[in-house]
Design a protein around this motif. Structure first.
Motif, PDB file in Angstrom:
ATOM      1  N   VAL A 197       0.834  -1.208   0.000  1.00  0.00           N
ATOM      2  CA  VAL A 197       0.000   0.000   0.000  1.00  0.00           C
ATOM      3  C   VAL A 197       0.864   1.251   0.000  1.00  0.00           C
ATOM      4  O   VAL A 197       0.601   2.207  -0.752  1.00  0.00           O
ATOM      5  N   LEU A 198       1.914   1.264   0.818  1.00  0.00           N
ATOM      6  CA  LEU A 198       2.792   2.437   0.878  1.00  0.00           C
ATOM      7  C   LEU A 198       3.493   2.691  -0.448  1.00  0.00           C
ATOM      8  O   LEU A 198       3.593   3.831  -0.914  1.00  0.00           O
ATOM      9  N   VAL A 199       3.981   1.634  -1.076  1.00  0.00           N
ATOM     10  CA  VAL A 199       4.666   1.793  -2.364  1.00  0.00           C
ATOM     11  C   VAL A 199       3.671   2.224  -3.438  1.00  0.00           C
ATOM     12  O   VAL A 199       3.973   3.085  -4.272  1.00  0.00           O
ATOM     13  N   TRP A 200       2.483   1.660  -3.421  1.00  0.00           N
ATOM     14  CA  TRP A 200       1.451   2.032  -4.393  1.00  0.00           C
ATOM     15  C   TRP A 200       1.140   3.518  -4.308  1.00  0.00           C
ATOM     16  O   TRP A 200       1.062   4.221  -5.318  1.00  0.00           O
ATOM     17  N   ARG A 201       0.963   4.014  -3.090  1.00  0.00           N
ATOM     18  CA  ARG A 201       0.645   5.434  -2.900  1.00  0.00           C
ATOM     19  C   ARG A 201       1.832   6.316  -3.283  1.00  0.00           C
ATOM     20  O   ARG A 201       1.655   7.395  -3.848  1.00  0.00           O
ATOM     21  N   LEU A 243       4.044  -1.533 -10.460  1.00  0.00           N
ATOM     22  CA  LEU A 243       4.289  -2.956 -10.705  1.00  0.00           C
ATOM     23  C   LEU A 243       4.873  -3.618  -9.459  1.00  0.00           C
ATOM     24  O   LEU A 243       4.420  -4.695  -9.044  1.00  0.00           O
ATOM     25  N   LEU A 244       5.862  -2.972  -8.848  1.00  0.00           N
ATOM     26  CA  LEU A 244       6.474  -3.534  -7.641  1.00  0.00           C
ATOM     27  C   LEU A 244       5.470  -3.622  -6.506  1.00  0.00           C
ATOM     28  O   LEU A 244       5.451  -4.608  -5.755  1.00  0.00           O
ATOM     29  N   VAL A 258      11.886  -9.663 -11.388  1.00  0.00           N
ATOM     30  CA  VAL A 258      11.432  -8.395 -11.972  1.00  0.00           C
ATOM     31  C   VAL A 258      12.335  -7.262 -11.494  1.00  0.00           C
ATOM     32  O   VAL A 258      12.750  -6.403 -12.286  1.00  0.00           O
ATOM     33  N   TYR A 259      12.686  -7.280 -10.209  1.00  0.00           N
ATOM     34  CA  TYR A 259      13.543  -6.214  -9.691  1.00  0.00           C
ATOM     35  C   TYR A 259      14.937  -6.281 -10.315  1.00  0.00           C
ATOM     36  O   TYR A 259      15.537  -5.251 -10.608  1.00  0.00           O
ATOM     37  N   ALA A 260      15.424  -7.495 -10.526  1.00  0.00           N
ATOM     38  CA  ALA A 260      16.741  -7.654 -11.155  1.00  0.00           C
ATOM     39  C   ALA A 260      16.744  -7.067 -12.556  1.00  0.00           C
ATOM     40  O   ALA A 260      17.782  -6.590 -13.046  1.00  0.00           O
ATOM     41  N   GLY A 261      15.585  -7.078 -13.218  1.00  0.00           N
ATOM     42  CA  GLY A 261      15.488  -6.461 -14.533  1.00  0.00           C
ATOM     43  C   GLY A 261      15.284  -4.957 -14.467  1.00  0.00           C
ATOM     44  O   GLY A 261      15.809  -4.207 -15.287  1.00  0.00           O
ATOM     45  N   LEU A 262      14.523  -4.511 -13.458  1.00  0.00           N
ATOM     46  CA  LEU A 262      14.246  -3.080 -13.330  1.00  0.00           C
ATOM     47  C   LEU A 262      15.473  -2.285 -12.879  1.00  0.00           C
ATOM     48  O   LEU A 262      15.669  -1.145 -13.304  1.00  0.00           O
ATOM     49  N   PHE A 263      16.282  -2.873 -12.013  1.00  0.00           N
ATOM     50  CA  PHE A 263      17.403  -2.125 -11.434  1.00  0.00           C
ATOM     51  C   PHE A 263      18.314  -1.496 -12.491  1.00  0.00           C
ATOM     52  O   PHE A 263      18.563  -0.282 -12.444  1.00  0.00           O
ATOM     53  N   PRO A 264      18.860  -2.258 -13.449  1.00  0.00           N
ATOM     54  CA  PRO A 264      19.759  -1.629 -14.436  1.00  0.00           C
ATOM     55  C   PRO A 264      19.053  -0.609 -15.327  1.00  0.00           C
ATOM     56  O   PRO A 264      19.664   0.351 -15.783  1.00  0.00           O
ATOM     57  N   ARG A 265      17.747  -0.795 -15.553  1.00  0.00           N
ATOM     58  CA  ARG A 265      17.014   0.150 -16.382  1.00  0.00           C
ATOM     59  C   ARG A 265      16.718   1.444 -15.633  1.00  0.00           C
ATOM     60  O   ARG A 265      16.923   2.538 -16.146  1.00  0.00           O
ATOM     61  N   ALA A 292      13.296   2.588  -6.166  1.00  0.00           N
ATOM     62  CA  ALA A 292      13.095   2.467  -7.612  1.00  0.00           C
ATOM     63  C   ALA A 292      12.027   3.416  -8.155  1.00  0.00           C
ATOM     64  O   ALA A 292      11.929   3.603  -9.365  1.00  0.00           O
ATOM     65  N   VAL A 293      11.244   4.004  -7.252  1.00  0.00           N
ATOM     66  CA  VAL A 293      10.173   4.906  -7.702  1.00  0.00           C
ATOM     67  C   VAL A 293      10.789   6.215  -8.186  1.00  0.00           C
ATOM     68  O   VAL A 293      11.573   6.860  -7.471  1.00  0.00           O
TER      69      VAL A 293
END
Length: 197
Positions: free
Chosen positions: A34-38, A48-49, A85-92, A194-195
């Motif tokens: 919920v915190l990350v969504w907000r 997504l996370l 998914v995070y391993a893919g998002l991190f470098p991007r 990541a946000v």
């Protein structure tokens, strides 16, 4: 797949509420989601996370309520999906690399190596968090602190998870519920980093 699973100190018999602390402590994942969504607002990666953390909440809660083999598989798969998914998002997200898709197989390879060396399936995540922190610190990206703290918290969390069966005689409820509470914090920290507003 419906076989009964008894893998934790707290559970002593089949039943929906056989692990009250292990079940309720999963709320840490829901709070993190919920915190990350907000926080994410219009950030698609953040949303997504948040959704994947919510999936971890549902799967882990189902496992500790039902204690069946299929629920255990669902729990493990939900965690694995988030990590890959995070391993893919991190470098991007942090480096703008177009070869972001190399992240998941690289993480799987690291996991295989650490598992073969006797480090289990989660040691690779500890290594990965500290590696992310080091890479960002080298670039002087302030987000490195999120990963350093997350790595330290996850290392403690993994230790408590490992100790669960060993402390049953002294702590009947075990320590697995602390794994949930601390990992809720870990997933929040890395997702928050990541946000991108």
């Amino acid at each position: 797949m419906t076989d009964y699973v008894d893998g934790y100190c707290e559970r002593v018999a089949p039943g929906l509420w056989g692990e009250p602390l292990n079940s309720l402590s999963n709320l840490a994942f829901l709070v993190a989601a919920v915190l990350v969504w907000r926080l994410a607002a219009g950030d698609r990666a953040g949303r997504l996370l948040a959704g994947l953390i919510g999936l971890v909440f549902v799967a882990s809660t189902a496992f500790h309520l039902l204690a069946t083999r299929w629920a255990a598989v669902a729990d493990s798969v939900a965690i694995l999906v988030f990590v890959l998914v995070y391993a893919g998002l991190f470098p991007r997200v942090f480096f703008g690399w177009r070869l972001w898709w190399l992240g998941p197989p690289a993480f799987l390879a690291l996991t295989l190596v650490t598992a073969l060396l006797g480090g289990g399936l989660y040691l690779s995540a500890v290594i990965g968090l500290f590696a992310f922190a080091a890479l960002l610190a080298f670039r002087r990206d302030a987000s490195w602190t999120h990963f350093a703290v997350a790595g330290a918290v996850f290392a403690l969390s993994l230790s408590l998870r490992t100790l669960d069966r060993d402390v049953c005689d002294y702590v009947p409820v075990g320590t697995h519920f602390l794994w949930h509470l601390l990992n809720g914090l870990v997933l929040y920290l890395v997702s928050r980093a990541a946000v991108r507003p």
